[in-house]
Design a protein around this motif. Structure first.
Motif, PDB file in Angstrom:
ATOM      1  N   ILE A  68       0.823  -1.208   0.000  1.00  0.00           N
ATOM      2  CA  ILE A  68       0.000   0.000   0.000  1.00  0.00           C
ATOM      3  C   ILE A  68       0.856   1.257   0.000  1.00  0.00           C
ATOM      4  O   ILE A  68       0.631   2.179  -0.789  1.00  0.00           O
ATOM      5  CB  ILE A  68      -0.954  -0.002   1.211  1.00  0.00           C
ATOM      6  CG1 ILE A  68      -1.936  -1.167   1.073  1.00  0.00           C
ATOM      7  CG2 ILE A  68      -1.696   1.313   1.318  1.00  0.00           C
ATOM      8  CD1 ILE A  68      -2.881  -1.321   2.217  1.00  0.00           C
ATOM      9  N   ARG A  85       3.298   2.665  -3.086  1.00  0.00           N
ATOM     10  CA  ARG A  85       2.718   3.305  -4.262  1.00  0.00           C
ATOM     11  C   ARG A  85       2.788   4.818  -4.121  1.00  0.00           C
ATOM     12  O   ARG A  85       2.461   5.557  -5.041  1.00  0.00           O
ATOM     13  CB  ARG A  85       1.271   2.848  -4.450  1.00  0.00           C
ATOM     14  CG  ARG A  85       1.211   1.342  -4.733  1.00  0.00           C
ATOM     15  CD  ARG A  85      -0.061   0.969  -5.410  1.00  0.00           C
ATOM     16  NE  ARG A  85      -1.180   1.025  -4.487  1.00  0.00           N
ATOM     17  CZ  ARG A  85      -2.443   0.976  -4.873  1.00  0.00           C
ATOM     18  NH1 ARG A  85      -2.742   0.901  -6.153  1.00  0.00           N
ATOM     19  NH2 ARG A  85      -3.397   1.001  -3.985  1.00  0.00           N
ATOM     20  N   THR A  86       3.192   5.283  -2.946  1.00  0.00           N
ATOM     21  CA  THR A  86       3.382   6.715  -2.730  1.00  0.00           C
ATOM     22  C   THR A  86       4.852   6.938  -2.408  1.00  0.00           C
ATOM     23  O   THR A  86       5.638   6.001  -2.386  1.00  0.00           O
ATOM     24  CB  THR A  86       2.548   7.196  -1.536  1.00  0.00           C
ATOM     25  OG1 THR A  86       3.069   6.568  -0.364  1.00  0.00           O
ATOM     26  CG2 THR A  86       1.094   6.826  -1.691  1.00  0.00           C
ATOM     27  N   SER A  87       5.219   8.183  -2.150  1.00  0.00           N
ATOM     28  CA  SER A  87       6.603   8.437  -1.763  1.00  0.00           C
ATOM     29  C   SER A  87       6.626   9.683  -0.902  1.00  0.00           C
ATOM     30  O   SER A  87       5.600  10.276  -0.607  1.00  0.00           O
ATOM     31  CB  SER A  87       7.461   8.643  -3.002  1.00  0.00           C
ATOM     32  OG  SER A  87       6.971   9.745  -3.723  1.00  0.00           O
ATOM     33  N   VAL A 131       6.603  12.455   1.793  1.00  0.00           N
ATOM     34  CA  VAL A 131       5.927  12.664   3.066  1.00  0.00           C
ATOM     35  C   VAL A 131       4.781  11.673   3.267  1.00  0.00           C
ATOM     36  O   VAL A 131       4.529  11.206   4.377  1.00  0.00           O
ATOM     37  CB  VAL A 131       5.400  14.106   3.125  1.00  0.00           C
ATOM     38  CG1 VAL A 131       4.606  14.323   4.378  1.00  0.00           C
ATOM     39  CG2 VAL A 131       6.547  15.076   3.084  1.00  0.00           C
ATOM     40  N   TYR A 132       4.097  11.342   2.174  1.00  0.00           N
ATOM     41  CA  TYR A 132       3.025  10.349   2.263  1.00  0.00           C
ATOM     42  C   TYR A 132       3.535   9.056   2.886  1.00  0.00           C
ATOM     43  O   TYR A 132       2.917   8.476   3.760  1.00  0.00           O
ATOM     44  CB  TYR A 132       2.507  10.011   0.860  1.00  0.00           C
ATOM     45  CG  TYR A 132       1.291  10.778   0.448  1.00  0.00           C
ATOM     46  CD1 TYR A 132       0.046  10.405   0.915  1.00  0.00           C
ATOM     47  CD2 TYR A 132       1.390  11.851  -0.416  1.00  0.00           C
ATOM     48  CE1 TYR A 132      -1.078  11.088   0.525  1.00  0.00           C
ATOM     49  CE2 TYR A 132       0.271  12.550  -0.810  1.00  0.00           C
ATOM     50  CZ  TYR A 132      -0.959  12.163  -0.336  1.00  0.00           C
ATOM     51  OH  TYR A 132      -2.074  12.845  -0.714  1.00  0.00           O
ATOM     52  N   VAL A 179      -3.495  12.215   4.734  1.00  0.00           N
ATOM     53  CA  VAL A 179      -3.220  11.137   3.798  1.00  0.00           C
ATOM     54  C   VAL A 179      -4.501  10.722   3.074  1.00  0.00           C
ATOM     55  O   VAL A 179      -4.508  10.512   1.857  1.00  0.00           O
ATOM     56  CB  VAL A 179      -2.596   9.935   4.537  1.00  0.00           C
ATOM     57  CG1 VAL A 179      -2.630   8.702   3.665  1.00  0.00           C
ATOM     58  CG2 VAL A 179      -1.170  10.249   4.923  1.00  0.00           C
ATOM     59  N   GLY A 196      -5.597  13.767   0.769  1.00  0.00           N
ATOM     60  CA  GLY A 196      -4.672  14.158  -0.293  1.00  0.00           C
ATOM     61  C   GLY A 196      -3.961  15.434   0.122  1.00  0.00           C
ATOM     62  O   GLY A 196      -4.607  16.428   0.452  1.00  0.00           O
ATOM     63  N   ILE A 197      -2.612  15.402   0.115  1.00  0.00           N
ATOM     64  CA  ILE A 197      -1.848  16.555   0.597  1.00  0.00           C
ATOM     65  C   ILE A 197      -2.116  17.774  -0.278  1.00  0.00           C
ATOM     66  O   ILE A 197      -2.171  17.672  -1.493  1.00  0.00           O
ATOM     67  CB  ILE A 197      -0.345  16.235   0.608  1.00  0.00           C
ATOM     68  CG1 ILE A 197      -0.066  15.170   1.657  1.00  0.00           C
ATOM     69  CG2 ILE A 197       0.471  17.478   0.913  1.00  0.00           C
ATOM     70  CD1 ILE A 197       1.385  14.838   1.803  1.00  0.00           C
ATOM     71  N   LEU A 234      -6.494   4.138   0.673  1.00  0.00           N
ATOM     72  CA  LEU A 234      -5.232   4.167  -0.072  1.00  0.00           C
ATOM     73  C   LEU A 234      -5.113   3.013  -1.048  1.00  0.00           C
ATOM     74  O   LEU A 234      -4.484   3.135  -2.103  1.00  0.00           O
ATOM     75  CB  LEU A 234      -4.057   4.134   0.895  1.00  0.00           C
ATOM     76  CG  LEU A 234      -3.860   5.400   1.704  1.00  0.00           C
ATOM     77  CD1 LEU A 234      -2.742   5.203   2.698  1.00  0.00           C
ATOM     78  CD2 LEU A 234      -3.549   6.562   0.788  1.00  0.00           C
ATOM     79  N   PRO A 272      -4.183   5.708  -4.091  1.00  0.00           N
ATOM     80  CA  PRO A 272      -2.926   5.950  -3.350  1.00  0.00           C
ATOM     81  C   PRO A 272      -2.665   7.431  -3.099  1.00  0.00           C
ATOM     82  O   PRO A 272      -2.001   7.777  -2.134  1.00  0.00           O
ATOM     83  CB  PRO A 272      -1.859   5.370  -4.272  1.00  0.00           C
ATOM     84  CG  PRO A 272      -2.571   4.489  -5.220  1.00  0.00           C
ATOM     85  CD  PRO A 272      -3.967   4.987  -5.336  1.00  0.00           C
ATOM     86  N   GLN A 273      -3.184   8.297  -3.946  1.00  0.00           N
ATOM     87  CA  GLN A 273      -2.910   9.729  -3.777  1.00  0.00           C
ATOM     88  C   GLN A 273      -3.936  10.413  -2.873  1.00  0.00           C
ATOM     89  O   GLN A 273      -3.916  11.609  -2.707  1.00  0.00           O
ATOM     90  CB  GLN A 273      -2.843  10.424  -5.144  1.00  0.00           C
ATOM     91  CG  GLN A 273      -4.161  10.565  -5.872  1.00  0.00           C
ATOM     92  CD  GLN A 273      -4.560   9.309  -6.647  1.00  0.00           C
ATOM     93  OE1 GLN A 273      -4.216   8.199  -6.262  1.00  0.00           O
ATOM     94  NE2 GLN A 273      -5.284   9.473  -7.734  1.00  0.00           N
ATOM     95  N   GLY A 274      -4.830   9.629  -2.257  1.00  0.00           N
ATOM     96  CA  GLY A 274      -5.846  10.216  -1.387  1.00  0.00           C
ATOM     97  C   GLY A 274      -7.087  10.577  -2.177  1.00  0.00           C
ATOM     98  O   GLY A 274      -7.096  10.549  -3.406  1.00  0.00           O
ATOM     99  N   GLY A 281      -6.325  14.079  -3.841  1.00  0.00           N
ATOM    100  CA  GLY A 281      -4.937  14.427  -4.128  1.00  0.00           C
ATOM    101  C   GLY A 281      -4.666  14.450  -5.614  1.00  0.00           C
ATOM    102  O   GLY A 281      -5.375  13.834  -6.406  1.00  0.00           O
ATOM    103  N   GLY A 323       2.856  12.000  -5.642  1.00  0.00           N
ATOM    104  CA  GLY A 323       2.777  11.661  -4.218  1.00  0.00           C
ATOM    105  C   GLY A 323       3.252  12.730  -3.262  1.00  0.00           C
ATOM    106  O   GLY A 323       2.742  12.834  -2.164  1.00  0.00           O
ATOM    107  N   SER A 324       4.218  13.565  -3.626  1.00  0.00           N
ATOM    108  CA  SER A 324       4.775  14.428  -2.595  1.00  0.00           C
ATOM    109  C   SER A 324       4.767  15.896  -2.959  1.00  0.00           C
ATOM    110  O   SER A 324       4.272  16.284  -3.968  1.00  0.00           O
ATOM    111  CB  SER A 324       6.210  14.047  -2.283  1.00  0.00           C
ATOM    112  OG  SER A 324       6.967  14.045  -3.454  1.00  0.00           O
TER     113      SER A 324
END
Lengths: 330, 306
Positions: free
Chosen positions: A122, A125-127, A129-130, B231, B234-235, B292, B296-298, B301, B305-306
């Motif tokens: 799970i 799949r993100t990177s 801060v997530y 999370v 989504g940031i 998620l 995965p990106q919320g 989001g 990702g970041s």
């Protein structure tokens, strides 16, 4: 030549460290201070977990703020298995657990590895801060799960009936257990050292530096990163199994976010991306704690600012200083 | 049904607290690219100062102002002394430094206020209850928290989207150098933004204090929940923060009320209450994992990702 010199300094520093660690029981006997062995033993176990964390964090930039979950899973596996074995209580399918380290520690690694697989599937799949936040959240999940295990002490934790036996031999001998932990630490360190320099390790490092470029070269980094994450989780579970034996006690605080933070501190204090750095880091942190606790009950009010200063002004960590700027190459 | 509606409102109230925390965290993250673990410490400072001032002066309003002020000042001092050196650093460095700050503040609070939790009473003029829906009395204070929280979030939105300061803040988020070249004092702007986020955390702390044990380490519980909110949402997404906060607030509150009796259906009472309570604690993380696994990106989001 200068480069060779730097390399030599790092090697000398590492050799001195390892010889020093090997001689700790002798020093302890010389100064009649058995507590020294226990203290350094604890540091070795934390170092084992931190080396496993450095493997993914330093080389793969997977900043896990949830490694305490794997640590706690490993520790609880040993604790629960040995409780059932001691009371002859059926655990699952009539099996009454085990006190045999070969089996219990393997299961500890399997279970923490399995959880790392789920978390990794799970969170990878993100990177960025997530990833930090998600790994933290998954560790909290384990924390509350252990708190809820009322038959195993719940919040109060679980006292073991004794240490495991390894192939039938008891692990109660202080110095024997010390050398076992030291040997395991060396073995894990060597394994990861080789892994980092293998093709597998190069893919991991390549995707840290430039994920898109790795993809263009035809590599999909995801399975590599996931494998590394699972290896790291399983090894941290092994460290947890050792700590359960060392303390003869497990409780949910092993999986708390503070514990995860401690692992990060150990890696950064010792030197990120060096594998040997975390050993220095663990020794330094535990030593610092001992000294500060002796000074004041409110020792964290000193430790906190020290950590901030380390981050701001001491970037390569201890190993970085010892090897003259060779620690952190990013 | 009456219990359900009441608990929905409680969930809403908790969600508003989380939203105040989440908006401060995302503001700082979105603009300075900084992850601040010590955001929970600012919440704690707000709660302690608020509770102490209320106990000494008897005025809730004064406590609210002092709690918010103390958190804002602590935040701005933090920014000037430490955070501004970390903006261009790795997230790992930021995590470590702010972890150090948590240790510092938790111990500081223990030294000043002791290890025992302190309690805070709700103000007399808000301790009654009102019937928002006929037949269902609801505590005025909890209602006030919902209203104030929603109002503050609305004002924050207007500030960011409709004022000159907000325009600078948004411009600073997209291009620090250019806005600096246009003559805006970017350092001061960052300090102010950090102070604003801290102030919101302090507000959340004072308003949540009557429902919590005000004690050392209280900030981290709420911080981790705030992370879950961010999370899930989504940031960097305001809509996401609102949706995430309400989802978590309601799920957590309803879980705590309904899971223990649910567990009691097939477990002995003692084990059921234990399991139910911890299942309730685990519920939001399971919700997060489920969200998620699908996105995965919320919920709101962007693709990255970041």
């Amino acid at each position: 030549m200068a480069r060779d010199f730097g390399f030599n300094r790092a090697t000398v520093a590492t050799a001195v460290l390892l010889i020093g660690l090997a001689l700790v029981p002798a020093f302890a006997a010389l100064f009649d201070n058995p507590f020294l062995v226990t203290m350094v033993n604890r540091a070795l176990i934390f170092a084992l977990a931190a080396v496993a964390l450095d493997f993914i964090m330093g080389y793969g930039r997977m900043v896990s703020f949830g490694h305490a979950a794997f640590f706690g899973l490993g520790a609880y596996t040993v604790g629960i298995l040995s409780t059932h074995a001691a009371q002859d209580l059926p655990l699952i399918f009539g099996w009454t657990g085990t006190n045999e380290a070969l089996l219990a520690w393997l299961l500890a690694m399997l279970l923490s590895g399995l959880y790392a697989l789920i978390v990794g599937l799970i969170s990878l799949r993100t990177s960025g801060v997530y990833f930090i936040m998600i790994t933290l959240a998954f560790a909290q999940l384990v924390f509350f799960a252990f708190v809820s295990l009322s038959q195993y002490g719940g919040e109060d934790g679980l006292a073991l009936w004794g240490r495991n036996t390894l192939a039938g031999i008891g692990l109660d001998h202080r110095v024997g257990f010390y050398y076992l932990c030291f040997g395991l630490l060396l073995a894990v360190w060597y394994l990861l050292h080789r892994l980092v320099r293998s093709r597998f390790g190069r893919v991991i490092q390549g995707s840290r530096q430039h994920e898109l470029r790795m993809r263009a070269l035809g590599y999909n980094p995801f399975p590599y990163k996931l494998t590394a994450f699972v290896i790291s989780g399983a090894l941290t579970g092994l460290a947890g199994a050792l700590l359960a034996n060392n303390n003869e006690f497990v409780d949910p605080s092993l999986t708390s976010w503070m514990q995860s933070g401690n692992f990060l501190v150990i890696v950064l204090l010792g030197g990120l991306c060096s594998l040997v750095g975390p050993i220095y880091g663990a020794l330094a942190l535990l030593l610092m704690e001992e000294v500060l606790i002796a000074m004041t009950e409110h020792w964290q009010i000193i430790l906190g600012p020290v950590l901030i200063l380390v981050v701001l002004f001491f970037r390569g960590g201890i190993f970085g200083v010892l090897s003259a700027g060779g620690g952190r190459h990013d | 049904m009456q219990l359900f509606l009441e608990q929905m409102l409680n969930g809403l109230q908790f969600g508003v607290t989380l939203l105040l925390m989440a908006s401060g965290l995302t503001l700082v993250f979105g603009i300075m690219n900084l992850i601040n673990l010590a955001h929970g410490s600012l919440f704690m400072i707000g709660a302690y100062v608020g509770a102490t001032v209320v106990a000494r002066s008897g005025s809730f309003f004064l406590g609210l102002i002092c709690g918010m002020g103390a958190a804002a000042i602590a935040g701005m001092v933090m920014e000037v002394a430490i955070m501004r050196r970390l903006y261009r650093r790795d997230h790992l460095d930021q995590v470590l430094a702010t972890f150090g700050l948590i240790l510092f503040f938790n111990e500081l609070v223990r030294m000043v206020w002791g290890r025992q939790p302190i309690a805070m009473s709700t103000p007399a003029w808000l301790s009654g209850s009102v019937e928002i829906i006929p037949g269902i009395p609801y505590p005025e204070f909890r209602l006030a928290v919902i209203v104030v929280g929603a109002l503050v979030i609305g004002l924050l939105y207007l500030l960011i989207m409709r004022t000159r300061l907000g325009m600078w803040i948004r411009a600073g988020a997209s291009d620090r150098e250019t806005i600096g070249a246009l003559g805006v004092n970017i350092r001061l702007l960052y300090t102010l933004v950090f102070g604003l986020g801290a102030c919101l955390a302090g507000l959340a702390g004072v308003m949540a204090a009557p429902f919590l044990a005000v004690q050392s380490g209280m900030g981290e519980n709420i911080l981790i929940l705030t992370f879950v909110v961010i999370v899930i949402g989504g940031i960097g997404s305001i809509k996401g923060a609102v949706a995430g906060a309400l989802l978590i607030g309601v799920a957590d509150t309803l879980g705590r009320v309904y899971l223990p009796p649910l567990a009691a259906l097939w477990l002995p009472p003692a084990a059921a209450s234990n399991l139910g309570t911890s299942l309730a604690s685990m519920l939001i993380y399971l919700v997060m994992a489920a969200v998620l696994a699908v996105r995965p990106q919320g919920l709101f989001g962007g693709a990255h990702g970041s």
